[in-house]
Each structure stands twice: as structure tokens, then as C-alpha cells.
Design an enzyme around this catalytic site. Structure first.
Site, PDB file in Angstrom:
ATOM      1  N   ASN A 232       0.794  -1.226   0.000  1.00  0.00           N
ATOM      2  CA  ASN A 232       0.000   0.000   0.000  1.00  0.00           C
ATOM      3  C   ASN A 232       0.831   1.282   0.000  1.00  0.00           C
ATOM      4  OD1 ASN A 232      -2.869  -1.070   0.189  1.00  0.00           O
ATOM      5  ND2 ASN A 232      -1.849  -2.213   1.808  1.00  0.00           N
ATOM      6  N   VAL A 233       1.520   1.560   1.091  1.00  0.00           N
ATOM      7  CA  VAL A 233       2.354   2.768   1.182  1.00  0.00           C
ATOM      8  C   VAL A 233       3.703   2.363   1.749  1.00  0.00           C
ATOM      9  CG1 VAL A 233       2.608   5.063   2.197  1.00  0.00           C
ATOM     10  CG2 VAL A 233       0.336   4.249   1.517  1.00  0.00           C
ATOM     11  N   GLY A 254      -1.503  -5.022   4.857  1.00  0.00           N
ATOM     12  CA  GLY A 254      -0.120  -4.819   5.266  1.00  0.00           C
ATOM     13  C   GLY A 254       0.472  -3.581   4.631  1.00  0.00           C
ATOM     14  N   ARG A 255       1.649  -3.194   5.124  1.00  0.00           N
ATOM     15  CA  ARG A 255       2.371  -2.045   4.581  1.00  0.00           C
ATOM     16  C   ARG A 255       1.442  -0.851   4.362  1.00  0.00           C
ATOM     17  NH1 ARG A 255       7.124  -4.352   0.541  1.00  0.00           N
ATOM     18  NH2 ARG A 255       8.091  -5.674   2.117  1.00  0.00           N
ATOM     19  N   ALA A 256       0.765  -0.480   5.427  1.00  0.00           N
ATOM     20  CA  ALA A 256      -0.210   0.591   5.310  1.00  0.00           C
ATOM     21  C   ALA A 256      -0.073   1.599   6.453  1.00  0.00           C
ATOM     22  CB  ALA A 256      -1.624  -0.008   5.299  1.00  0.00           C
TER      23      ALA A 256
END
Length: 375
Positions: A232-233, A254-256
Site C-alpha cells: 500500500n504505502v 499490510g504495509r499501510a
């Protein structure tokens, strides 16, 4: 009569161009971004025109009033990839980009992949550009945007970037920032992206504000095989100051965000809704001040197993913020979610004297205010 009609048309077009411009100003680290400033607006009508306007050396206000579909404009590639997350119909598979499958997932099953080449590398955006969508019409499909290699002073507002090889990891990113400065991304919707919705690369990305954006993670394919997007970010710069305010993260896993490198992140008034795994991943060199955020149905607000950075998010010590940012911090809110508890005061010292965004009480407002069409 014909002459009068022509004059009327010309006058209408001129009025339209003069009336176009960025709405509001950025908060936080990219608050001095002006983009294309007062340049007369241009309205591209083809993908070639859009690429040309974004990549030239002129200060520009570029208004999108249609969908620019890059799908099939650069052909497709069929080759062997891999399936590290499973072979189920809801699982993403990976392109063997730079021998990634070979070097890092050698035990994963091989699989044939066919992807659209246009998605692999985004459109180059040069300095002093404002890219603005008209209503809900401005869409870039099948290709992302790249703000890299010393570019500065860019504003992207009220557009959508969609459908970049969603089945394939390494299929392309929506918005890439690397070695840039003064970048404001506002009211942008990203959806059905193969890799990252936003990625700030390993070079210094300096001052960036991501505000009121809709990160739509709902997809037929994901690395967690559950319709929730994992990538994501990703904030990985060597000297980055990032304001992330008012964004809506929906159906992520995940990865947010993932924060590391040497990144100061002020995460304020964002809303995470329906996350099946974790929101924050804070690695070495990630310094996060998180306040006024809302977490609803988020399995883990932060991934504990990978935590190597620093976090301040404590509601009990909110008054501590006053000595560093001139006001008390706002408490985060949790509903059926894991907690986000960090009391590292050293994080606050990173933000002292900086341009820090204001904070409101945590709410679900981004669900209706974020993304394209909600200026």
C-alpha cells in the site's frame, strides 16, 4: 453568425482554462508546494499529450477531463514468474523482475504470467506541475506516475490511478516518489494496483504531504489471498519528512504504511477500515508520530515482529506533545482492532520546529471525504 459562434467557443475555452486550479493548500511538510502556479491550464485529449505535458520543462496546470487508458499501448509480455503466496484464484503471483523469483523465492512454484508492459514504469512527471482532475472524470488507467531524479514542486489532486496489472506483484506502482522535494498528493483514489499504491524510494524525498487520499485495497487478487491488498504505502527514503493526513485505507492487509530508511512520518486523522493483517510496519529508521487516527476492524495496528523504529502514539501522554509541537496530541481510536501504543519521546524531538499539520479528534470522516470527487 459562424464567426460569433467561434468567438463564443473560444471565450468559453479561455474561461475554462483560467478557472482551473488547485483547491486549497497543503498542510504539513509540503505546505509551500505551488505546482504549476498560475500557468494557463491545458487539457490533454490523448495519452501522448498527457505524457508530453507531464514530462516537459514548462510550469503547467494540467487538467484531466477524461480517462487516459494506457492498457495495451506498449504491448504485453508472457514469461515465467512465481507463486510465493499460493496458487489459489485469489492469490497474486509475481513477475520475475530483476530475477526476484530466482533469487528470493526459488522454492515457490513457477507459473506463467502475462502482464501489460505499460504498467511496469510510470509516466515521468517533471518539476512545477499541477495535475488536476475535473470532477470525477480524470482517470489514468493502466499506468502510474513517477516523480523522481531531482524533481520538485508537484501537486496531484482529484484524480484516480487504477488497474495496473493487479494480479501481478512487480506489475507496477501507482505513484512513485524518489529523490524529489515539495510533493503534495491530495484527494487521489488508487485502486487495483499490482504493487505499491505509493512508494517513496531510497533516495531523499524531502518534503511530502499525502492528504485526503483513498487507498482502495479491494481487489480480486492479493498477496494474502483474501481480497485485501498488501502493498500500500512504502516510505523508505534516506531523508524524508512525510505528512499523511486524512487518508482512507480500505481493505488492506499490510504495509499501510511501511516506514523505514530515515523517515519522519506524521500520521494524523487517517482512517483504517477492514485490515486483515497489519497497518503500520515500522522498520529501522522509521520515526512515527501517530495521532487522531481511527482503526476499525484492523487485526494489528502495528506489526510487532518487524518493529525496529520509534513510535509516539500514547493518549495517556498526549500533553507531552505540547513541548515539541506546540499543542497536545490527539488520541487515536480503536474499534475491534489491535492497539497502537508508543511512548518514545525521541520521536517528538524530530518534529520540533517543523511545519506540523493540525489535528482533529479521531473520526471516520475520511470514508466520505477522501479520494477523487470529494474536494
Amino acid at each position: 453568425m459562424k464567426y460569433a459562434a467561434v468567438l463564443t467557443t473560444v471565450a468559453a475555452l479561455a474561461s475554462r482554462a483560467l478557472g482551473a486550479g488547485v483547491s486549497g493548500t497543503a498542510e504539513g511538510f509540503a505546505s509551500s508546494a505551488t505546482g504549476g502556479g498560475s500557468a494557463t491550464a491545458v487539457y490533454p485529449t490523448t495519452t501522448d499529450e498527457l505524457v508530453s505535458y507531464l514530462g516537459d520543462d514548462e510550469a503547467r496546470v494540467i487538467v484531466l477531463s477524461q480517462t487516459f487508458d494506457f492498457t495495451n499501448t506498449e504491448g504485453t509480455t508472457t514469461e515465467t514468474g512465481c507463486a510465493p503466496w499460493g496458487t489459489g484464484s485469489a492469490c497474486q503471483v509475481a513477475i520475475n523482475k530483476d530475477d526476484w523469483c530466482t533469487n528470493y523465492e526459488s522454492s515457490a512454484p513457477s507459473t506463467s504470467v502475462t502482464y501489460d508492459n505499460a504498467g511496469s514504469l510510470g509516466i515521468t512527471v517533471n518539476s512545477n506541475k499541477s495535475l488536476i482532475g475535473e470532477g470525477t472524470k480524470g482517470v489514468i488507467k493502466g499506468k502510474g506516475l513517477r516523480i523522481v531524479n531531482g524533481v520538485e514542486n508537484v501537486i496531484i489532486q482529484n484524480i484516480a490511478v487504477t488497474d495496473i496489472n493487479p494480479k501481478y506483484v512487480w506489475g507496477g506502482d501507482a505513484i512513485t516518489i524518489n529523490q524529489a522535494d515539495l510533493v503534495w498528493i491530495d484527494h487521489v483514489t488508487t485502486a487495483r494496483i499490482g504493487r505499491q499504491h505509493y512508494v517513496l524510494g531510497t533516495e531523499a524525498d524531502n518534503r511530502v504531504t499525502l492528504s485526503n487520499n483513498y487507498i482502495d485495497g479491494e481487489s480480486d487478487y492479493s498477496a494474502t489471498c483474501d481480497g485485501h491488498h498488501y502493498w500500500n504505502v512504502y516510505l523508505d527514503g534516506s531523508s524524508d519528512k512525510v505528512t499523511m493526513k486524512g487518508n482512507y485505507f480500505y481493505k488492506t492487509s499490510g504495509r499501510a504504511p511501511k516506514v523505514q530508511g530515515n523517515t519522519y512520518l506524521h500520521a494524523v486523522n487517517n482512517y483504517w477500515n477492514d485490515n486483515s493483517n497489519h497497518a503500520f510496519e515500522i522498520g529501522s529508521g522509521g520515526y512515527v508520530l501517530a495521532e487522531g487516527n481511527t482503526f476499525a476492524d484492523v487485526t494489528a495496528a502495528v506489526e510487532d515482529s518487524s518493529f525496529e523504529g520509534e513510535l509516539f502514539s500514547s493518549s495517556s501522554d498526549a500533553d507531552t506533545c505540547s513541548s515539541y509541537i506546540g499543542r497536545a496530541c490527539k488520541a487515536n481510536s480503536f474499534t475491534n482492532s489491535g492497539d497502537l501504543s508508543g511512548t518514545t519521546v525521541d520521536v517528538l524531538s524530530k518534529f520540533k520546529g517543523e511545519t506540523v499539520a493540525t489535528a482533529d479528534t479521531a473520526s471516520t470522516a475520511p470514508a466520505s471525504n477522501a479520494g477523487q470527487g470529494n474536494l
